[in-house]
Enzyme design. Structure first.
Site, PDB file in Angstrom:
ATOM      1  N   ASN A 186      22.494  49.601 -96.573  1.00 16.29           N
ATOM      2  CA  ASN A 186      23.228  50.881 -96.547  1.00 16.29           C
ATOM      3  C   ASN A 186      24.700  50.767 -96.140  1.00 16.29           C
ATOM      4  O   ASN A 186      25.277  51.708 -95.606  1.00 16.29           O
ATOM      5  CB  ASN A 186      22.473  51.888 -95.673  1.00 16.29           C
ATOM      6  CG  ASN A 186      22.192  51.360 -94.282  1.00 16.29           C
ATOM      7  OD1 ASN A 186      22.718  50.309 -93.901  1.00 16.29           O
ATOM      8  ND2 ASN A 186      21.402  52.078 -93.514  1.00 16.29           N
ATOM      9  N   HIS A 245      27.318  50.462 -90.661  1.00 10.30           N
ATOM     10  CA  HIS A 245      26.681  50.858 -89.409  1.00 10.30           C
ATOM     11  C   HIS A 245      27.606  51.852 -88.725  1.00 10.30           C
ATOM     12  O   HIS A 245      28.824  51.720 -88.804  1.00 10.30           O
ATOM     13  CB  HIS A 245      26.488  49.642 -88.486  1.00 10.30           C
ATOM     14  CG  HIS A 245      26.167  50.038 -87.071  1.00 10.30           C
ATOM     15  ND1 HIS A 245      24.891  50.372 -86.678  1.00 10.30           N
ATOM     16  CD2 HIS A 245      26.961  50.211 -85.981  1.00 10.30           C
ATOM     17  CE1 HIS A 245      24.922  50.714 -85.390  1.00 10.30           C
ATOM     18  NE2 HIS A 245      26.162  50.630 -84.948  1.00 10.30           N
ATOM     19  N   GLU A 299      27.863  49.148 -77.845  1.00  9.93           N
ATOM     20  CA  GLU A 299      28.236  48.389 -79.040  1.00  9.93           C
ATOM     21  C   GLU A 299      29.708  47.974 -79.032  1.00  9.93           C
ATOM     22  O   GLU A 299      30.043  46.857 -79.420  1.00  9.93           O
ATOM     23  CB  GLU A 299      27.933  49.223 -80.291  1.00  9.93           C
ATOM     24  CG  GLU A 299      26.444  49.438 -80.492  1.00  9.93           C
ATOM     25  CD  GLU A 299      26.116  50.339 -81.660  1.00  9.93           C
ATOM     26  OE1 GLU A 299      24.939  50.425 -82.024  1.00  9.93           O
ATOM     27  OE2 GLU A 299      27.036  50.986 -82.206  1.00  9.93           O
ATOM     28  N   LYS A 357      29.032  46.402 -93.362  1.00  9.82           N
ATOM     29  CA  LYS A 357      28.039  45.332 -93.428  1.00  9.82           C
ATOM     30  C   LYS A 357      28.339  44.359 -94.583  1.00  9.82           C
ATOM     31  O   LYS A 357      29.166  44.665 -95.447  1.00  9.82           O
ATOM     32  CB  LYS A 357      26.647  45.964 -93.575  1.00  9.82           C
ATOM     33  CG  LYS A 357      26.215  46.833 -92.367  1.00  9.82           C
ATOM     34  CD  LYS A 357      24.823  47.417 -92.600  1.00  9.82           C
ATOM     35  CE  LYS A 357      24.316  48.219 -91.418  1.00  9.82           C
ATOM     36  NZ  LYS A 357      22.955  48.776 -91.661  1.00  9.82           N
ATOM     37  N   TYR A 388      21.016  44.750 -82.559  1.00  7.94           N
ATOM     38  CA  TYR A 388      19.827  45.487 -83.004  1.00  7.94           C
ATOM     39  C   TYR A 388      18.638  45.311 -82.048  1.00  7.94           C
ATOM     40  O   TYR A 388      17.491  45.448 -82.459  1.00  7.94           O
ATOM     41  CB  TYR A 388      19.445  45.035 -84.417  1.00  7.94           C
ATOM     42  CG  TYR A 388      20.321  45.641 -85.502  1.00  7.94           C
ATOM     43  CD1 TYR A 388      20.541  47.018 -85.572  1.00  7.94           C
ATOM     44  CD2 TYR A 388      20.919  44.853 -86.473  1.00  7.94           C
ATOM     45  CE1 TYR A 388      21.324  47.579 -86.570  1.00  7.94           C
ATOM     46  CE2 TYR A 388      21.712  45.412 -87.475  1.00  7.94           C
ATOM     47  CZ  TYR A 388      21.911  46.776 -87.511  1.00  7.94           C
ATOM     48  OH  TYR A 388      22.682  47.330 -88.505  1.00  7.94           O
TER      49      TYR A 388
END
Ligand code: CDP
Ligand code: MG
Length: 167
Positions: free
Chosen positions: A122, A125, A136, A10, A50
């Site tokens: 975080n 992913h 995905e 990310k 998402y």
């Protein structure tokens, strides 16, 4: 069983120059990288990725996060890992969603944080199921960008030029 899984480093991971550290940690899984690229994430891709979280209170911030708006850096790195129990192995090295609850030696435990607005920043992913991984990978990669033929491939013709697409 051998399977594929999607990893996204990310914007915070790239902004903090953690790419090398993260790839080193992921290499402990002994899985194979069969696709890798840097991606500029637009709102459309972010919403699609998402979509299952669209009713969560943190969704608007999550979109700002993954599109790079929060970090003023809209790059992410997308990778496809392949091998025995790839999904579980990557999730283990990644750690729990909440960085405070993640094992300190996991990627999220070591490098993640909770923003004052409450969002879990975080770092990576990782797909959490076979169905999610397939959806995905097809969303983030074209067939040509993945070394193995993971899913059935079809063709569409655009102005006499044949383009490979996910069926
Ligand atoms: O990423 P993971 O599959 O572990 O969790 P998720 O439930 O699919 O949520 C996607 C992302 O939304 C997380 O990785 C966090 O960045 C964020 N999130 C959050 O900020 N606060 C939560 N309570 C849950 C998720
Ligand atoms: Mg998830």
């Amino acid at each position: 069983m051998k399977e594929a899984t999607l990893v996204i480093i990310k914007p915070d991971g790239l902004k903090k120059s953690l790419t090398g550290n993260i790839l080193t940690r992921l290499s402990e899984t002994k899985l194979k990288i069969i696709g890798a690229k840097t991606v500029k994430v637009d709102k459309e891709l972010a919403y699609e990725h998402y979509q299952h979280l669209k009713d969560e209170r943190f969704f608007p911030e999550l979109i700002k996060y993954i599109t790079g708006e929060l970090h003023h850096d809209n790059r992410v790195m997308a990778l496809v890992y392949w091998g025995e129990d790839a999904i579980l192995k990557v999730r283990e090295v990644a750690g729990a969603t909440n960085p405070e609850e993640a094992e300190p030696i996991s990627i999220r435990g070591a490098y993640g944080r909770i923003l004052t607005i409450g969002l879990y920043e975080n770092v990576i992913h990782a797909s959490s199921s076979k169905e999610e991984a397939e959806r995905e990978i097809k969303l983030w990669f074209t067939p040509k960008e993945v070394v193995y033929e993971l899913y059935p491939i079809g063709e569409v013709e655009v102005e006499n030029y044949k383009l490979e697409v996910w069926k």
